[in-house]
Design an enzyme around this catalytic site. Sequence first.
Site, PDB file in Angstrom:
ATOM      1  CE  LYS A 177      43.566  34.940  35.919  1.00  0.00           C
ATOM      2  NZ  LYS A 177      42.514  35.707  36.563  1.00  0.00           N
ATOM      3  CG  ASP A 198      38.414  38.163  32.415  1.00  0.00           C
ATOM      4  OD1 ASP A 198      38.794  36.990  32.240  1.00  0.00           O
ATOM      5  OD2 ASP A 198      38.611  38.809  33.456  1.00  0.00           O
ATOM      6  CD  GLN A 228      41.805  37.539  39.787  1.00  0.00           C
ATOM      7  OE1 GLN A 228      42.521  37.374  38.809  1.00  0.00           O
ATOM      8  NE2 GLN A 228      40.861  36.670  40.097  1.00  0.00           N
TER       9      GLN A 228
END
Length: 287
Positions: A53, A120, A97
Amino acid sequence: MEKIINGKEISQNIKDEIKLEIENLKKETGKIPGLAVILVGNDPASNVYVGSKEKTCLSLGFYSEKYVLPENASEDELLDKINELNKNVDIDGILVQLPLPKHINSDKILNSILPEKDVDGFHPINVGKLMIGADDGFFPCTPYGIIELLKRKNIKIDGKNAVIVGRSNIVGKPISLMLLKENATVTICHSRTKDLNSVVKGADIIVAAIGKAKFINKDMVKDGAIIIDVGINRIDGSTKLYGDVDYDSVFDKISYITPVPGGVGPMTIAMLMKNTLISFKRRVNKI
Ligand code: NDP
């Protein structure tokens, strides 16, 4: 007709478009989008995801911050970091994460991210916006990537029978809502579904998000079906990746399919970048 939906190529096109847009917005506003990624502990797979990422961010011209907290970091330490990033005007997206260590309540953490920075799309506010069909939240990245694959392949969704196998909060449920928003007739299946084979066989579009290698086979699909395979599985610890669909078995019957790897997988990160760009455009009033 090319049956394979090439997610690698499509995700690259999306990233190229994002890069160009960032260059133009930078000229106009003097600012660039910023994404902060937080990792707790040193799970090898999470490390790889976070690394890729960060790499993608930098290659597209984003500003990127990465925080690695030790495995034994407290929930409060993580909440403090998120609060700090919530207030940081250079940060448009915050990503924690998953999975988090067991002593940390993931829901509490995800709920602490400002919905406006929740790229997200997991915050209940954004989940609610998806539910009511509003466009001013964030779509979760994997389902968003699936819709993008279908659209960029000019596959009509409107009026189609879509059967989703899997009802997780990150894939099954949101893709069901997004396909409904695109006017598909949606059926959601799960481990208690009766006569799964015949339900799946009625599908024009099948989304397999089960987590079981080669689960969907040719006897379960009708001629001409469109198959989106979300699964990422390993068989007997081998390094080779398998989808939830038995690719070779269904290939002659179907009209389109996403391969594993190289289908849905690469789209997830591209859509994370897209969400961060959207967040930035909202900040600089370019949307
Ligand atoms: P979950 O384990 O959270 O959900 C699996 C779903 O499949 C559940 O709803 C479960 O039903 C259903 N299921 C399990 N067994 C059966 C069965 N025999 N018949 C019918 N339904 C069944 O998985 P995720 O949604 O998180 O992930 C699914 C797959 O997608 C995994 O392989 C994962 O690695 C992959 N993935 C890929 C991503 C990408 O970027 N490409 C992103 C996210 C996930 P029930 O609810 O009843 O238990």
